[in-house]
Design a protein around this motif. Structure first.
Motif, mmCIF file in Angstrom:
data_model
loop_
_atom_site.group_PDB
_atom_site.id
_atom_site.type_symbol
_atom_site.label_atom_id
_atom_site.label_comp_id
_atom_site.label_asym_id
_atom_site.label_seq_id
_atom_site.Cartn_x
_atom_site.Cartn_y
_atom_site.Cartn_z
ATOM 1 N N ARG A 330 1.033 -1.333 -0.096
ATOM 2 C CA ARG A 330 -0.022 -0.028 -0.026
ATOM 3 C C ARG A 330 1.053 1.217 -0.084
ATOM 4 O O ARG A 330 0.579 2.309 -0.739
ATOM 5 N N GLU A 331 2.070 1.202 0.727
ATOM 6 C CA GLU A 331 2.753 2.313 0.626
ATOM 7 C C GLU A 331 3.512 2.665 -0.548
ATOM 8 O O GLU A 331 3.616 3.777 -0.976
ATOM 9 N N GLU A 334 0.901 3.957 -3.085
ATOM 10 C CA GLU A 334 0.603 5.443 -2.837
ATOM 11 C C GLU A 334 1.658 6.261 -3.405
ATOM 12 O O GLU A 334 1.436 7.339 -4.019
ATOM 13 N N ASN A 337 1.372 5.798 -7.318
ATOM 14 C CA ASN A 337 0.324 6.636 -7.793
ATOM 15 C C ASN A 337 0.480 8.325 -7.813
ATOM 16 O O ASN A 337 0.033 8.951 -8.630
ATOM 17 N N GLY A 338 1.081 8.726 -6.822
ATOM 18 C CA GLY A 338 1.345 10.227 -6.427
ATOM 19 C C GLY A 338 2.107 10.764 -7.508
ATOM 20 O O GLY A 338 2.116 11.736 -8.252
ATOM 21 N N GLN A 341 0.361 10.328 -11.361
ATOM 22 C CA GLN A 341 -0.689 11.471 -11.589
ATOM 23 C C GLN A 341 -0.048 12.627 -11.509
ATOM 24 O O GLN A 341 -0.587 13.522 -12.335
ATOM 25 N N TYR A 449 -6.888 3.786 -8.543
ATOM 26 C CA TYR A 449 -5.636 3.934 -8.413
ATOM 27 C C TYR A 449 -5.040 3.401 -7.109
ATOM 28 O O TYR A 449 -4.126 2.646 -7.046
ATOM 29 N N SER A 450 -5.838 4.022 -6.099
ATOM 30 C CA SER A 450 -5.311 3.599 -4.884
ATOM 31 C C SER A 450 -5.613 2.367 -4.343
ATOM 32 O O SER A 450 -6.358 1.632 -5.016
ATOM 33 N N ALA A 451 -4.907 1.825 -3.632
ATOM 34 C CA ALA A 451 -4.842 0.556 -2.949
ATOM 35 C C ALA A 451 -6.204 0.205 -2.350
ATOM 36 O O ALA A 451 -6.980 -0.740 -2.686
ATOM 37 N N ASP A 453 -9.175 1.942 -2.943
ATOM 38 C CA ASP A 453 -10.054 1.898 -3.959
ATOM 39 C C ASP A 453 -10.127 0.676 -4.876
ATOM 40 O O ASP A 453 -11.185 0.147 -5.570
#
Length: 470
Positions: A330-331, A334, A337-338, A341, A449-451, A453
């Motif tokens: 997850r880390e 994140e 994704n950042g 984006q 995109y996020s874990a 979601d």
């Protein structure tokens, strides 16, 4: 019936059959003419020579696949035994076709108009297709001889790279002719006939023209993306411990076809568990496509692309087999994704791919010191490498220009995303993006995109699928 009436009737039938198919595709004859005019403008010193594919599909293929450049300039997705000559020196196009025998006409009479396997060269066909000259291909050699006598310096543009570099670039020992690559075989055939001809690679010219998508092309790409999205969601619903890659692939294919896909743009690309960090090339050379049974706690890197009227979809995400990512994953997601984006937000007319990637890297540089897990810190080191950010133009082919052009402009479509591994564990996401005058637009429907979601969507899709079974 008089000969004149028969001729008029034949022309009307041709116009109706071609016109109906064009309305279905959403591309008008004038657009194909404009494409050929663009080629003439770019190759005013020579003749672009493109050969259709001439063999039937293999038993394992979903359907016949025409050469994409030939299709792009003619709209003829089934035509066999044909050569397109786009003459920049005279600003005319010639289509040389093998005249079908009576047996071939009977065999393929159900495929007419734009679906034709063979064409009869006549004025009616020329008018319907908007091509100045459609003639028997027996006259091809004389055509080239005439052009070379008129201008000994005329250039012959042949497709010598692009897809050809992915089709058995080396298929025989040194000293023996290629046996598997039609692009090399076509080039060698021209060189053997005219050893002193001035031959140049047509690929850069054709790639630059194809990189600018028309509104009709963008509409078709969005339809292929919608079919791909349906397949992606169906695959998300069946991912679970104990499933095989093949089972997941099958679910994606079934759903995409139900959604209207014509076929498979690329076989579903799944990298799972300990092989999630493997390259696509490893899988491409394996009969079993690195098939395996997925286990609890593993991840699936899934990349899908389905066809709609020859155009390809392409989307990818990293998914948890058990429905939940680990804290370390997850880390990393994140952070990934950042950075991703930020790269999307940097897209606009005139931007360079390097600037986009450097924007992603700057995000990682800014946020890496706040990471907690050792795995995430090692992931950051990977994301700081420009080569871990993949970008290429996309459309009729899954990969059209790689590396991408030095600058991106309005109506370019690119596939973009990070693709890297840490300790053998792969991380990945990808979308197809349309460059617009003031920014960008996703071609494919939005996927999470996020874990968090991704986990929510997988749970919802699984509940919906299980409900269908009750």
């Amino acid at each position: 019936m008089t000969i004149v009436k028969r001729t008029i009737l034949l022309f009307v039938l041709l116009a109706c059959s071609f016109g109906t198919a064009l309305a279905h595709m959403g591309i008008d004859t004038s657009e194909f003419q404009a494409r050929r005019q663009s080629v003439m403008n770019a190759a005013s010193d020579g003749i672009v020579l493109l050969h259709s594919f001439s063999g039937p599909k293999s038993w394992r293929d979903a359907g016949f696949q025409q050469d994409s450049n030939f299709y792009y300039l003619t709209g003829l997705e089934n035509l066999h035994d044909a050569i397109l000559a786009v003459d920049g020196t005279t600003r005319e196009s010639w289509l040389f076709v093998m005249v079908p025998t009576e047996r071939q006409q009977r065999r393929f009479d159900a495929l007419s108009g734009w679906d034709s396997v063979y064409l009869n060269p006549n004025h009616g066909t020329e008018q319907a297709l908007g091509i100045e000259h459609i003639v028997a291909w027996d006259g091809f050699a004389d055509f080239i001889e005439t052009r070379r006598k008129a201008n000994p310096d005329v250039l012959l543009y042949l497709d010598q790279s692009r897809e050809g570099k992915m089709v058995a670039d080396v298929s025989n020992p040194p000293g023996l002719a290629a046996i598997e690559n039609p692009y090399l075989l076509w080039s060698e055939a021209i060189k053997a006939k005219w050893p002193d001809a001035n031959i140049v690679d047509a690929s850069p010219t054709l790639q630059n023209i194809r990189a600018v998508k028309s509104p009709a092309e963008i509409a078709l790409m969005k339809k292929s993306a919608a079919c791909t999205d349906a397949g992606f969601r169906a695959a998300m619903a069946v991912i679970a411990p104990g499933r095989t890659n093949r089972e997941i692939e099958g679910a994606a294919i079934e759903a995409a076809l139900r959604a209207g896909a014509d076929g498979i743009g690329m076989w579903p690309e799944l990298k799972t568990g300990p092989v999630s960090g493997a390259t696509v090339f490893q899988k491409a050379y394996d009969y079993h496509l690195l098939n395996r049974t997925v286990q609890a706690g593993e991840t699936v890197l899934m990349d899908l692309g389905f066809n709609y009227e020859f155009y390809k979809g392409d989307v990818g995400r990293m998914l948890p087999v058990s429905g939940h990512f680990t804290p370390e994953q997850r880390e990393i997601i994140e952070l990934m994704n950042g950075a991703y984006q930020s790269g999307l937000q940097a897209m606009h007319d005139g931007v360079s791919p390097n600037d986009i990637i450097q924007t992603c890297i700057r995000y990682v540089e800014t946020h890496k010191d706040g990471l907690h897990s050792d795995l995430a810190k090692r992931a950051a080191l990977e994301l700081l490498k420009p080569g871990k950010w993949v970008m290429y133009t996309h459309g009729l082919d899954m990969v059209e220009i790689y590396p991408p052009p030095k600058e991106l402009h309005t109506s370019n479509t690119v596939a973009f995303g990070p693709d890297f591994d840490v300790d053998g564990q792969g991380f990945y996401e990808e979308d197809v993006v349309l460059i617009t005058a003031d920014g960008h637009q996703l071609i494919n429907p939005a996927l999470p995109y996020s874990a968090a979601d991704i986990e929510k969507m997988m749970a919802r899709l699984k509940r919906s699928k299980n409900g269908d079974r009750l």
